[in-house]
Design a protein around this motif. Structure first.
Motif, short mmCIF file in Angstrom:
data_model
loop_
_atom_site.label_atom_id
_atom_site.label_comp_id
_atom_site.label_asym_id
_atom_site.label_seq_id
_atom_site.Cartn_x
_atom_site.Cartn_y
_atom_site.Cartn_z
N ILE A 144 -51.97 16.99 5.31
CA ILE A 144 -53.47 16.75 5.75
C ILE A 144 -54.65 17.27 4.92
N LEU A 145 -54.30 18.67 4.56
CA LEU A 145 -55.46 19.13 3.70
C LEU A 145 -55.53 18.28 2.25
N GLY A 146 -54.13 17.94 1.64
CA GLY A 146 -54.06 17.35 0.47
C GLY A 146 -54.89 16.09 0.70
N GLN A 147 -54.63 15.32 1.76
CA GLN A 147 -55.42 13.99 1.95
C GLN A 147 -56.92 14.19 2.09
N ALA A 148 -57.30 15.36 2.49
CA ALA A 148 -58.71 15.57 2.68
C ALA A 148 -59.39 15.86 1.00
N ILE A 149 -58.51 16.44 0.26
CA ILE A 149 -58.94 16.77 -1.06
C ILE A 149 -58.99 15.60 -1.72
N GLY A 150 -57.80 14.83 -1.71
CA GLY A 150 -57.47 13.74 -2.65
C GLY A 150 -58.51 12.36 -2.12
N ARG A 151 -58.88 12.33 -1.08
CA ARG A 151 -59.89 11.28 -0.89
C ARG A 151 -61.16 11.25 -1.65
N TRP A 152 -61.62 12.40 -2.26
CA TRP A 152 -62.50 12.59 -3.24
C TRP A 152 -62.37 11.79 -4.44
N GLY A 153 -61.09 11.62 -4.73
CA GLY A 153 -60.93 10.81 -5.83
C GLY A 153 -61.39 9.32 -5.69
N ASN A 154 -61.49 9.08 -4.51
CA ASN A 154 -62.08 7.43 -4.45
C ASN A 154 -63.53 7.43 -4.41
N PHE A 155 -64.04 8.45 -4.37
CA PHE A 155 -65.65 8.71 -4.48
C PHE A 155 -65.89 8.58 -6.24
N PHE A 156 -65.24 9.49 -6.94
CA PHE A 156 -65.47 9.17 -8.45
C PHE A 156 -64.87 7.91 -8.86
N ASN A 157 -64.02 7.24 -8.15
CA ASN A 157 -63.58 5.97 -8.84
C ASN A 157 -64.48 4.86 -8.24
N SER A 158 -65.66 5.18 -7.33
CA SER A 158 -66.28 4.34 -6.86
C SER A 158 -65.45 3.02 -6.08
N GLU A 159 -64.66 3.65 -5.26
CA GLU A 159 -63.55 2.74 -4.45
C GLU A 159 -63.55 3.12 -2.96
N ALA A 160 -62.60 2.62 -2.20
CA ALA A 160 -62.71 2.99 -0.70
C ALA A 160 -64.05 2.97 -0.10
N PHE A 161 -64.98 2.34 -0.31
CA PHE A 161 -66.16 2.75 0.35
C PHE A 161 -66.21 1.56 1.53
N GLY A 162 -67.08 1.70 2.36
CA GLY A 162 -67.38 0.68 3.61
C GLY A 162 -68.24 -0.44 3.47
N ARG A 163 -68.70 -0.94 4.41
CA ARG A 163 -69.92 -2.18 4.75
C ARG A 163 -71.04 -1.63 4.36
N PRO A 164 -71.84 -2.42 3.81
CA PRO A 164 -73.28 -1.98 3.63
C PRO A 164 -73.84 -1.27 4.88
N THR A 165 -74.97 -0.27 4.41
CA THR A 165 -75.71 0.46 5.50
C THR A 165 -76.78 1.06 5.13
N ASP A 166 -77.70 1.56 5.84
CA ASP A 166 -78.95 2.02 5.66
C ASP A 166 -79.20 3.61 6.27
N LEU A 167 -78.12 4.02 6.52
CA LEU A 167 -78.04 5.50 7.38
C LEU A 167 -78.26 6.53 5.87
N PRO A 168 -78.75 7.55 6.52
CA PRO A 168 -79.35 8.76 5.61
C PRO A 168 -78.33 9.06 4.41
N TRP A 169 -77.01 9.07 4.94
CA TRP A 169 -76.14 9.45 3.94
C TRP A 169 -75.45 8.28 3.16
N LYS A 170 -75.94 7.08 3.13
CA LYS A 170 -75.57 5.75 2.51
C LYS A 170 -74.90 6.26 0.86
N LEU A 171 -74.06 5.39 0.59
CA LEU A 171 -73.51 5.75 -0.88
C LEU A 171 -74.08 4.50 -1.81
N TYR A 172 -74.62 4.91 -3.03
CA TYR A 172 -74.93 3.88 -3.86
C TYR A 172 -73.65 3.70 -4.60
#
Length: 296
Positions: A144-172
Motif C-alpha cells: 500500500i505504501l508503494g501504491q501511495a508513492i506510485g500514484r504520483w506517476g499519474n500526476f506527472f503523466n497527466s492521467e488518472a484525473f477525475g471529472r471537472p471541478t472548481d474546488l480549491p485543489w483543482k488540477l489543471y
C-alpha cells in the motif's frame, strides 16, 4: 489572470494554488531519458523491499526470504498489470500494437499487479514451503505504501484525473490530455491525489496493526492482508466513481467491481478468522516455523 501566447489563452492561477503537472520527464541524459513514472515505481519497489525486510526482522523472520520474494513479485506483478490494462483497452492498442510494450508511458492496472503478485507469492510459498499468509502480512504494508508513492506517476503523466471541478485543489490539465467530452474544461479532480492520501492512511493502519501483532496474539495471521483488501478497496470504490478514464466492461467500471469483490473477500476472511476462530487455508500447516531466521 490570463497570459496570451501565440494566439492561445493560458490560464494562470496564483502561485499558492497552481496545481499542474510539470511533465512526464524527470531528466534527460542523452541518450537516456528518465521519466517520473518509472522513477517513482522503482523508488516504491526499493522502499517496499527495505520495509518488508525490516518488518521480517521484527518478527524474527529471515529478511533474505523477502528479498527473494520481491523478485518473484516483480516478475508476476508488472507483466500482469500491463496485460490487464491492455486487455480492457484493446480497441486503442489494436490500432497501434507497438504501444503495447511502451509501459514507461503509463498504462498499468494495480488490480492486475495485485493478481499477478498473489499468484507469484502462492507459487513462491509452495516451492519454498513457507506460510503464504505470513508472507502477505509482511508485504501488505509495503504494497500500500508503494501504491501511495506510485500514484504520483499519474500526476506527472497527466492521467488518472477525475471529472471537472472548481474546488480549491483543482488540477489543471492541458488540452492535449483532456477527454474529448471535456475539452472545454480546464480543471479536474486530482483523483490520483485522493487515492495517494487514502493509501497513506491505510499504510498507517496496517503498520499500527503489525506492531500491535508483535505483542498481541489476538491479531491473527492473515489479518493485515485482509484489512488491506477491505480498506484499499473501500477507498478505490468511491474514488473510481470520479475518474474519467476508468477501464470499462460494458456499463461497469471494472475497478469498482473488483473493489466490491475485494471488500467481500476481506470481510469473509476476517469472519473466518475471528468469528469462526479458524486459520486461513494455507500451502503449509499454519504452525510452520520455516520462516524463522537463526540468531546468527
Amino acid at each position: 489572470m490570463n497570459i496570451i501566447s501565440f494566439g492561445q489563452t493560458i490560464p494562470v492561477l496564483p502561485l499558492a494554488f497552481q496545481f499542474t503537472s510539470p511533465g512526464p520527464i524527470l531528466v534527460k541524459l542523452w541518450p537516456l531519458t528518465i521519466r517520473w513514472y518509472g522513477f517513482l515505481i522503482a523508488s516504491a519497489v526499493l522502499i517496499g523491499v527495505s520495509l518488508s525486510g525490516y518488518l521480517a526482522k521484527r518478527r524474527n523472520i529471515n529478511p533474505d526470504l523477502l528479498s527473494d520474494l520481491a523478485i518473484w513479485l516483480l516478475v508476476g506483478a508488472i507483466p500482469c498489470a500491463r496485460i490487464y490494462y491492455v486487455l480492457f483497452q484493446w480497441q486503442e492498442y489494436a490500432q497501434n500494437p507497438g504501444e503495447v510494450f511502451a509501459i514507461w508511458k503509463g498504462g498499468i492496472a494495480i488490480h492486475g499487479a495485485i493478481l499477478g503478485g498473489l499468484i507469484a507469492a502462492l507459487i513462491f510459498a509452495r516451492i519454498k514451503k513457507v506460510p503464504f499468509w505470513q508472507l502477505t502480512d509482511l508485504v501488505a504494508p509495503s504494497l500500500i505504501l508503494g501504491q501511495a508513492i506510485g500514484r504520483w506517476g499519474n500526476f506527472f503523466n497527466s492521467e488518472a484525473f477525475g471529472r471537472p471541478t472548481d474546488l480549491p485543489w483543482k488540477l489543471y490539465i492541458a488540452p492535449e490530455y483532456r477527454p474529448r467530452e471535456y475539452l472545454d474544461f480546464a480543471y479536474f479532480h486530482p483523483t490520483f491525489l485522493y487515492e495517494s492520501i487514502w493509501n497513506f492512511i491505510v499504510f498507517g493502519i496496517l503498520l499500527t496493526l503489525f506492531f500491535r501483532s508483535l505483542s498481541s496474539k489476538r491479531i491473527k495471521t492473515g489479518t493485515l492482508i485482509l484489512v488491506y483488501l477491505i480498506c484499499y478497496s473501500s477507498g478505490r470504490l468511491w474514488i473510481e466513481g470520479l475518474r474519467t478514464d476508468s477501464l470499462m466492461l460494458g456499463p461497469l467500471r471494472i475497478a469498482q467491481v473488483v473493489s466490491i469483490v475485494g471488500i467481500i473477500l476481506g470481510l469473509a476472511g476476517l469472519a473466518w478468522l475471528y468469528l469462526l476462530g479458524r486459520s486461513l487455508p494455507d500451502v503449509v500447516p499454519p504452525n510452520n516455523d520455516q520462516l524463522e531466521s537463526s540468531s546468527e
